[in-house]
Design a protein around this motif. Structure first.
Motif, short mmCIF file in Angstrom:
data_model
loop_
_atom_site.label_atom_id
_atom_site.label_comp_id
_atom_site.label_asym_id
_atom_site.label_seq_id
_atom_site.Cartn_x
_atom_site.Cartn_y
_atom_site.Cartn_z
N ASP A 187 31.44 42.24 138.42
CA ASP A 187 30.03 42.05 138.59
C ASP A 187 29.57 43.20 139.14
OD1 ASP A 187 28.42 39.84 138.15
OD2 ASP A 187 29.40 38.63 139.64
N ARG A 203 21.78 36.83 139.48
CA ARG A 203 22.25 35.21 139.45
C ARG A 203 21.88 34.83 140.68
NH1 ARG A 203 27.68 36.40 139.40
NH2 ARG A 203 27.40 37.36 137.22
N VAL A 217 26.52 30.50 144.07
CA VAL A 217 26.75 31.17 142.87
C VAL A 217 28.25 31.87 142.73
CG1 VAL A 217 24.30 31.66 142.10
CG2 VAL A 217 25.75 33.55 143.11
N SER A 273 23.75 42.50 138.40
CA SER A 273 24.29 41.23 137.87
C SER A 273 24.23 40.21 138.85
CB SER A 273 25.32 41.33 136.99
OG SER A 273 26.59 41.58 137.84
N LEU A 274 24.83 40.34 139.85
CA LEU A 274 24.94 39.26 141.10
C LEU A 274 23.48 39.03 141.55
CD1 LEU A 274 26.42 37.72 142.97
CD2 LEU A 274 27.03 39.57 144.49
N GLU A 320 17.97 33.92 140.54
CA GLU A 320 17.61 32.64 139.82
C GLU A 320 17.80 31.24 140.72
OE1 GLU A 320 19.94 32.80 136.29
OE2 GLU A 320 19.45 30.84 135.68
N GLU A 321 18.69 31.43 141.50
CA GLU A 321 18.76 30.30 142.35
C GLU A 321 17.91 30.36 143.58
OE1 GLU A 321 21.41 28.65 140.23
OE2 GLU A 321 20.80 27.67 142.19
#
Ligand code: GRF
Length: 190
Positions: free
Chosen positions: A161, A169, A155, A165-166, A172-173
């Motif tokens: 960031d 992200r 990502v 927020s990181l 999600e992956e």
């Protein structure tokens, strides 16, 4: 039909991703090393047995021994560490070489090792000024976060960031990478 045990310590969003995937039919046991909300996700999914150990009460050696008894009793073929935080004894890790996988919220071999878990990982990535991060699914090898890499997902890291927020992200992956990695390992072990 491989029999999978998933080990958890926290909220269990990675476990949930497995439950919501084709992997679910193979999950026969969920083990926690502390009271973990993830256990309720397993119970809500029905059909999955859960065992809650107390890492604090047992300590590393006894915890590994009790877990070994449980995975033997359930005839487990593959252990999946999904947000699991306790370190195993060398003996346990050796016994499960090639049959235990872990997901780490960074692009190993960087940003891994002792103390690098949860928000500590993302803090280090941001502090290092990285423009990319991601997650790694790997076989558990010698030492913490070592072992053959099965797959990674990347990502971007944006200016401004935050750890939150990181982390979101990357998570999600993770939810895509872990089921994919488990299915790949199962298909290769047939
Ligand atoms: C998260 O930091 C995740 O990146 C890592 O374990 C932590 C908790 O995951 N793999 P979960 O929501 O308990 O699955």
């Amino acid at each position: 039909m491989p029999r999978i045990a998933v080990f958890v310590s926290g909220g269990g969003s990675n476990l949930q991703a497995l439950i919501d995937s084709e992997v679910r039919q193979h999950i026969v046991l969920v083990i926690a090393d502390r009271p973990a909300a993830a256990l309720q996700r397993a119970r809500d999914a029905g059909i999955i047995d859960t065992i809650e150990f107390s890492r604090k009460a047992l300590g590393k050696q006894r915890l590994s021994e009790e877990i070994q008894k449980a995975v033997e009793a359930y005839r487990i073929d593959l252990i999946v560490l999904a947000g699991y935080l306790s370190i195993f004894t060398e003996e346990f890790s050796a016994a499960w070489r090639g049959k235990m996988i872990n997901i780490h919220p960074a692009l190993l071999p960087r940003f891994g090792g002792k103390g690098m878990y949860g928000h500590h990982v993302h803090e280090a990535v941001i502090a290092a000024g990285e423009t990319e991060s991601g997650c790694t699914v790997h076989f558990v090898g010698e030492g913490v976060d070592k072992g053959e890499i099965i797959l990674q997902a990347r990502v971007p890291v944006f200016e401004g960031d935050t750890v939150e927020s990181l982390a979101a992200r990357v998570l999600e992956e993770e939810h895509k990478a872990l089921p994919e990695a488990v299915l790949r390992v199962m298909s290769e072990s047939r």
